[in-house]
Design an enzyme around this catalytic site. Structure first.
Site, PDB file in Angstrom:
ATOM      1  N   GLY A 158       0.800  -1.287   0.045  1.00  0.00           N
ATOM      2  CA  GLY A 158       0.033   0.043  -0.052  1.00  0.00           C
ATOM      3  C   GLY A 158       0.881   1.352   0.049  1.00  0.00           C
ATOM      4  N   ARG A 194      -1.444  -9.127   0.708  1.00  0.00           N
ATOM      5  CA  ARG A 194      -2.276 -10.046   1.005  1.00  0.00           C
ATOM      6  C   ARG A 194      -3.096 -10.623  -0.378  1.00  0.00           C
ATOM      7  NH1 ARG A 194      -6.186  -6.728   4.410  1.00  0.00           N
ATOM      8  NH2 ARG A 194      -5.386  -5.164   2.811  1.00  0.00           N
ATOM      9  N   ARG A 217       1.585  -3.026  13.161  1.00  0.00           N
ATOM     10  CA  ARG A 217       1.133  -3.316  14.461  1.00  0.00           C
ATOM     11  C   ARG A 217       1.510  -4.625  15.103  1.00  0.00           C
ATOM     12  NH1 ARG A 217      -1.119   0.818  14.103  1.00  0.00           N
ATOM     13  NH2 ARG A 217      -3.319   1.552  13.941  1.00  0.00           N
ATOM     14  N   GLU A 239       0.397  -3.132  23.378  1.00  0.00           N
ATOM     15  CA  GLU A 239       0.875  -1.717  23.764  1.00  0.00           C
ATOM     16  C   GLU A 239      -0.307  -1.186  24.496  1.00  0.00           C
ATOM     17  OE1 GLU A 239       1.903  -0.349  19.605  1.00  0.00           O
ATOM     18  OE2 GLU A 239       0.653   1.187  19.911  1.00  0.00           O
ATOM     19  N   HIS A 285       5.254   4.296  19.552  1.00  0.00           N
ATOM     20  CA  HIS A 285       4.058   4.545  18.590  1.00  0.00           C
ATOM     21  C   HIS A 285       4.372   5.919  18.005  1.00  0.00           C
ATOM     22  CE1 HIS A 285       0.161   2.288  16.828  1.00  0.00           C
ATOM     23  NE2 HIS A 285       0.837   3.298  15.962  1.00  0.00           N
TER      24      HIS A 285
HETATM   25  C1  DGY Z   1      -1.841   4.406  12.526  1.00  0.00           C
HETATM   26  O1  DGY Z   1      -2.538   5.725  12.345  1.00  0.00           O
HETATM   27  O2  DGY Z   1      -2.744   3.352  12.459  1.00  0.00           O
HETATM   28  C2  DGY Z   1      -0.414   4.291  12.694  1.00  0.00           C
HETATM   29  O3  DGY Z   1      -0.201   3.254  13.527  1.00  0.00           O
HETATM   30  C3  DGY Z   1       0.357   5.715  13.332  1.00  0.00           C
HETATM   31  O4  DGY Z   1       1.382   5.489  13.655  1.00  0.00           O
END
Ligand code: DGY
Length: 310
Positions: A152, A174, A236, A265, A283
């Protein structure tokens, strides 16, 4: 008629305040507080952060809800199927955080391969004795293969960055169709995961967390990586099996790891703290002022559109 918008938090910039000018019933109440639960019953739109999961049961408490907005591109914390069933729009923030997130992934890659944290700690400790031929030797990148999970916008933006360093980006995603990925200045091969992993000097994760990608980098897949591979994760935490990665890092098999996200987290497995050559960030993928303002703008516009009242 009043339209109630419920946000768990203020956002960066003026967009949420501006929305509040047009919708004076906009209310900010902390996630899962008593006030939040009470407002949820009246809300027509709600805004949450990526760290605030919305459950199917929450939707039962929100009979007027038309839209859920998340201040993130990721939507893995939202009950997507149930929202589809109930006709509740989901608003997220794609596009505007692409460069910021790819920049941060590159930061982690360079920090992990050039042992930036260790070098900085050495200078700060006051114990640096001077230049030495074999001091804190890192890993060179030019000419090596960079495997990218996800083709993406963010995966392609990361590919542009590592291509500029002389790396060869290759992709897995995917859709399973192995057609090439045009990432701008060049074209990268897309290949099955089992074929890609044994070639990777670097593996960077840029796919969304879905049922299909959860745990996709499991122990078996990780064993296909060559010794010395560096793993970067800004997507993630639970796309990879953290304990398997930790074992491989502690045993010296992996060359390094750069993480911006963690399984569960903000809890972080303490084994990361003592892991050799792990660069750990809290993050920060989208954390530039410009990006967070743009995310807020996009989110508020989306909410307003979904409400269809203006
Ligand atoms: C999101 O916006 O989903 C990202 O994890 C930001 O870092």
């Amino acid at each position: 008629m009043t339209t109630r918008i419920l946000s768990t938090s203020p956002l960066v910039g003026r967009s949420l305040q501006d929305l509040g000018q047009r919708y004076p019933d906009l209310c900010i109440a902390p996630y899962r507080s008593v006030a939040w639960r009470m407002e949820l019953a009246k809300a027509e739109a709600m805004i949450v952060l990526l760290s605030e999961p919305v459950r199917e049961q929450d939707l039962e408490m929100a009979p007027n809800l038309k839209a859920i907005g998340t201040y993130s591109v990721g939507v893995n914390h939202l009950p997507i199927k149930k929202c589809e069933e109930l006709g509740i729009a989901i608003i997220n923030t794609p596009g505007v955080l692409t460069d910021a997130t790819a920049d941060l992934a590159l930061t982690l890659l360079l920090a992990a391969t050039r042992r930036v944290a260790e070098g900085e700690a050495l200078v700060r400790s006051g114990k640096w004795k001077g230049w030495a031929p074999d001091q804190l030797l890192g890993i060179g990148l030019a000419g090596k293969v960079c495997g990218i999970l996800g083709s993406g916008a963010i995966g392609k933006a990361f590919a542009r960055r590592v291509w500029a360093l002389g790396m060869k980006p290759v992709f897995w995603d995917r859709d399973g169709k192995n057609h090439p990925v045009d990432f701008g200045p060049s074209i990268g091969r897309r290949m099955p995961l089992k074929e890609m992993l044994p070639q990777c000097a670097v593996l960077s994760l840029h796919c969304p967390l879905t049922d299909e990608t959860r745990g996709i980098l499991d122990r078996k897949m990780l064993s296909l990586l060559p010794q010395g591979t560096v793993i970067i994760n800004t997507a993630r935490g639970n796309i990879m099996d953290e304990s398997a990665v930790l074992e491989k890092l502690h045993s010296g098999y992996l060359g390094g790891v750069g993480l911006d996200v963690y399984d569960g987290e903000p809890e972080v497995n303490p084994a990361w703290f003592t892991a050799p050559n792990a660069v750990l960030l809290p993050h920060l993928g989208s954390a530039t002022r410009e990006t967070r303002e743009a995310m807020a703008r996009l989110l508020c516009e989306g909410i307003e559109k979904a409400l269809g009242t203006h």
